[in-house]
Design a protein around this motif. Structure first.
Motif, PDB file in Angstrom:
ATOM      1  N   GLN A 169       0.833  -1.198   0.000  1.00  0.00           N
ATOM      2  CA  GLN A 169       0.000   0.000   0.000  1.00  0.00           C
ATOM      3  C   GLN A 169       0.873   1.255   0.000  1.00  0.00           C
ATOM      4  O   GLN A 169       0.630   2.192  -0.761  1.00  0.00           O
ATOM      5  N   LEU A 170       1.880   1.276   0.846  1.00  0.00           N
ATOM      6  CA  LEU A 170       2.741   2.454   0.937  1.00  0.00           C
ATOM      7  C   LEU A 170       3.539   2.675  -0.343  1.00  0.00           C
ATOM      8  O   LEU A 170       3.697   3.814  -0.794  1.00  0.00           O
ATOM      9  N   ASN A 171       4.027   1.593  -0.947  1.00  0.00           N
ATOM     10  CA  ASN A 171       4.741   1.726  -2.222  1.00  0.00           C
ATOM     11  C   ASN A 171       3.824   2.267  -3.309  1.00  0.00           C
ATOM     12  O   ASN A 171       4.220   3.119  -4.106  1.00  0.00           O
ATOM     13  N   ARG A 172       2.596   1.786  -3.354  1.00  0.00           N
ATOM     14  CA  ARG A 172       1.643   2.278  -4.350  1.00  0.00           C
ATOM     15  C   ARG A 172       1.311   3.740  -4.095  1.00  0.00           C
ATOM     16  O   ARG A 172       1.182   4.527  -5.033  1.00  0.00           O
ATOM     17  N   PHE A 173       1.189   4.105  -2.813  1.00  0.00           N
ATOM     18  CA  PHE A 173       0.927   5.492  -2.453  1.00  0.00           C
ATOM     19  C   PHE A 173       2.071   6.383  -2.934  1.00  0.00           C
ATOM     20  O   PHE A 173       1.839   7.449  -3.512  1.00  0.00           O
ATOM     21  N   LEU A 174       3.308   5.936  -2.757  1.00  0.00           N
ATOM     22  CA  LEU A 174       4.466   6.694  -3.242  1.00  0.00           C
ATOM     23  C   LEU A 174       4.434   6.838  -4.765  1.00  0.00           C
ATOM     24  O   LEU A 174       4.760   7.903  -5.294  1.00  0.00           O
ATOM     25  N   GLU A 175       4.049   5.768  -5.464  1.00  0.00           N
ATOM     26  CA  GLU A 175       3.920   5.846  -6.924  1.00  0.00           C
ATOM     27  C   GLU A 175       2.872   6.892  -7.315  1.00  0.00           C
ATOM     28  O   GLU A 175       3.086   7.689  -8.242  1.00  0.00           O
ATOM     29  N   LYS A 176       1.737   6.872  -6.621  1.00  0.00           N
ATOM     30  CA  LYS A 176       0.661   7.827  -6.907  1.00  0.00           C
ATOM     31  C   LYS A 176       1.120   9.259  -6.625  1.00  0.00           C
ATOM     32  O   LYS A 176       0.772  10.186  -7.365  1.00  0.00           O
ATOM     33  N   ILE A 177       1.884   9.448  -5.565  1.00  0.00           N
ATOM     34  CA  ILE A 177       2.409  10.775  -5.243  1.00  0.00           C
ATOM     35  C   ILE A 177       3.320  11.260  -6.359  1.00  0.00           C
ATOM     36  O   ILE A 177       3.224  12.414  -6.805  1.00  0.00           O
ATOM     37  N   THR A 178       4.194  10.383  -6.836  1.00  0.00           N
ATOM     38  CA  THR A 178       5.104  10.741  -7.930  1.00  0.00           C
ATOM     39  C   THR A 178       4.310  11.115  -9.181  1.00  0.00           C
ATOM     40  O   THR A 178       4.614  12.115  -9.849  1.00  0.00           O
ATOM     41  N   GLU A 179       3.293  10.318  -9.500  1.00  0.00           N
ATOM     42  CA  GLU A 179       2.437  10.619 -10.656  1.00  0.00           C
ATOM     43  C   GLU A 179       1.763  11.975 -10.497  1.00  0.00           C
ATOM     44  O   GLU A 179       1.712  12.775 -11.440  1.00  0.00           O
ATOM     45  N   ARG A 180       1.236  12.231  -9.312  1.00  0.00           N
ATOM     46  CA  ARG A 180       0.527  13.490  -9.072  1.00  0.00           C
ATOM     47  C   ARG A 180       1.471  14.680  -9.188  1.00  0.00           C
ATOM     48  O   ARG A 180       1.114  15.711  -9.749  1.00  0.00           O
ATOM     49  N   ARG A 181       2.687  14.534  -8.652  1.00  0.00           N
ATOM     50  CA  ARG A 181       3.683  15.602  -8.781  1.00  0.00           C
ATOM     51  C   ARG A 181       3.959  15.901 -10.256  1.00  0.00           C
ATOM     52  O   ARG A 181       4.048  17.059 -10.651  1.00  0.00           O
ATOM     53  N   GLY A 182       4.095  14.860 -11.059  1.00  0.00           N
ATOM     54  CA  GLY A 182       4.323  15.041 -12.490  1.00  0.00           C
ATOM     55  C   GLY A 182       3.174  15.787 -13.149  1.00  0.00           C
ATOM     56  O   GLY A 182       3.397  16.676 -13.982  1.00  0.00           O
ATOM     57  N   GLN A 183       1.949  15.429 -12.780  1.00  0.00           N
ATOM     58  CA  GLN A 183       0.778  16.112 -13.326  1.00  0.00           C
ATOM     59  C   GLN A 183       0.781  17.588 -12.934  1.00  0.00           C
ATOM     60  O   GLN A 183       0.509  18.460 -13.771  1.00  0.00           O
ATOM     61  N   LEU A 184       1.104  17.859 -11.685  1.00  0.00           N
ATOM     62  CA  LEU A 184       1.120  19.246 -11.218  1.00  0.00           C
ATOM     63  C   LEU A 184       2.218  20.053 -11.899  1.00  0.00           C
ATOM     64  O   LEU A 184       2.009  21.221 -12.256  1.00  0.00           O
ATOM     65  N   GLU A 185       3.378  19.441 -12.094  1.00  0.00           N
ATOM     66  CA  GLU A 185       4.463  20.130 -12.785  1.00  0.00           C
ATOM     67  C   GLU A 185       4.058  20.473 -14.217  1.00  0.00           C
ATOM     68  O   GLU A 185       4.336  21.576 -14.704  1.00  0.00           O
ATOM     69  N   GLN A 186       3.384  19.535 -14.888  1.00  0.00           N
ATOM     70  CA  GLN A 186       2.914  19.805 -16.239  1.00  0.00           C
ATOM     71  C   GLN A 186       1.875  20.922 -16.241  1.00  0.00           C
ATOM     72  O   GLN A 186       1.885  21.795 -17.102  1.00  0.00           O
ATOM     73  N   GLN A 187       0.974  20.900 -15.274  1.00  0.00           N
ATOM     74  CA  GLN A 187      -0.031  21.958 -15.174  1.00  0.00           C
ATOM     75  C   GLN A 187       0.626  23.320 -14.944  1.00  0.00           C
ATOM     76  O   GLN A 187       0.189  24.326 -15.513  1.00  0.00           O
ATOM     77  N   MET A 188       1.686  23.353 -14.116  1.00  0.00           N
ATOM     78  CA  MET A 188       2.388  24.621 -13.879  1.00  0.00           C
ATOM     79  C   MET A 188       3.030  25.119 -15.167  1.00  0.00           C
ATOM     80  O   MET A 188       2.979  26.319 -15.467  1.00  0.00           O
ATOM     81  N   LEU A 189       3.621  24.212 -15.937  1.00  0.00           N
ATOM     82  CA  LEU A 189       4.194  24.617 -17.222  1.00  0.00           C
ATOM     83  C   LEU A 189       3.112  25.131 -18.165  1.00  0.00           C
ATOM     84  O   LEU A 189       3.308  26.140 -18.856  1.00  0.00           O
TER      85      LEU A 189
END
Length: 125
Positions: free
Chosen positions: A81-101
């Motif tokens: 669960q924690l590993n999947r949560f970390l994966e989801k966090i990484t994905e979300r960060r990527g989405q937010l970075e793209q949105q900022m760009l």
């Protein structure tokens, strides 16, 4: 015996409406016991609701929240669960970075459009 909560206690504790709690229950994300007409929520339901609310705040979909909740294993240490949560966090960060760009690009385009409009207005007699 573990702590239990009524729907109103759970709603008050986490500052949500009873309707929201019933919605998450309908989605299979919470599973209270029934004592007649009364719903009795467990500590596990409290933790699940906290995860749902945290997930919503950081932009996870309900499906993503449900996936993480379904992975909960109190006897297994929750490494998956924690590993999947970390994966989801990484994905979300990527989405937010793209949105900022994307936002920065849109601001540049707005600046250009504004400059052109102001220049055109100056040429109008």
């Amino acid at each position: 015996m573990s702590q239990t909560y009524s729907i109103s206690e759970l709603a008050k504790a986490l500052d949500v409406t009873p309707r929201a709690i019933r919605f998450y229950e309908e989605q299979g994300m919470l599973s209270p016991e029934r004592r007649g007409q009364e719903r009795v929520y467990s500590s596990r339901d409290l933790v699940a609701l906290k995860l749902i609310l945290r997930g919503k705040r950081i932009g996870f979909s309900l499906a993503e929240c449900k996936e993480l909740i379904d992975m909960y294993d109190p006897t297994g240490g929750n490494a998956k669960q924690l590993n999947r949560f970390l994966e989801k966090i990484t994905e979300r960060r990527g989405q937010l970075e793209q949105q900022m760009l994307d936002i920065q690009q849109m601001q540049l385009e707005l600046d250009t459009a504004e400059e052109r409009c102001r220049a055109a207005m100056e040429r109008i007699p």
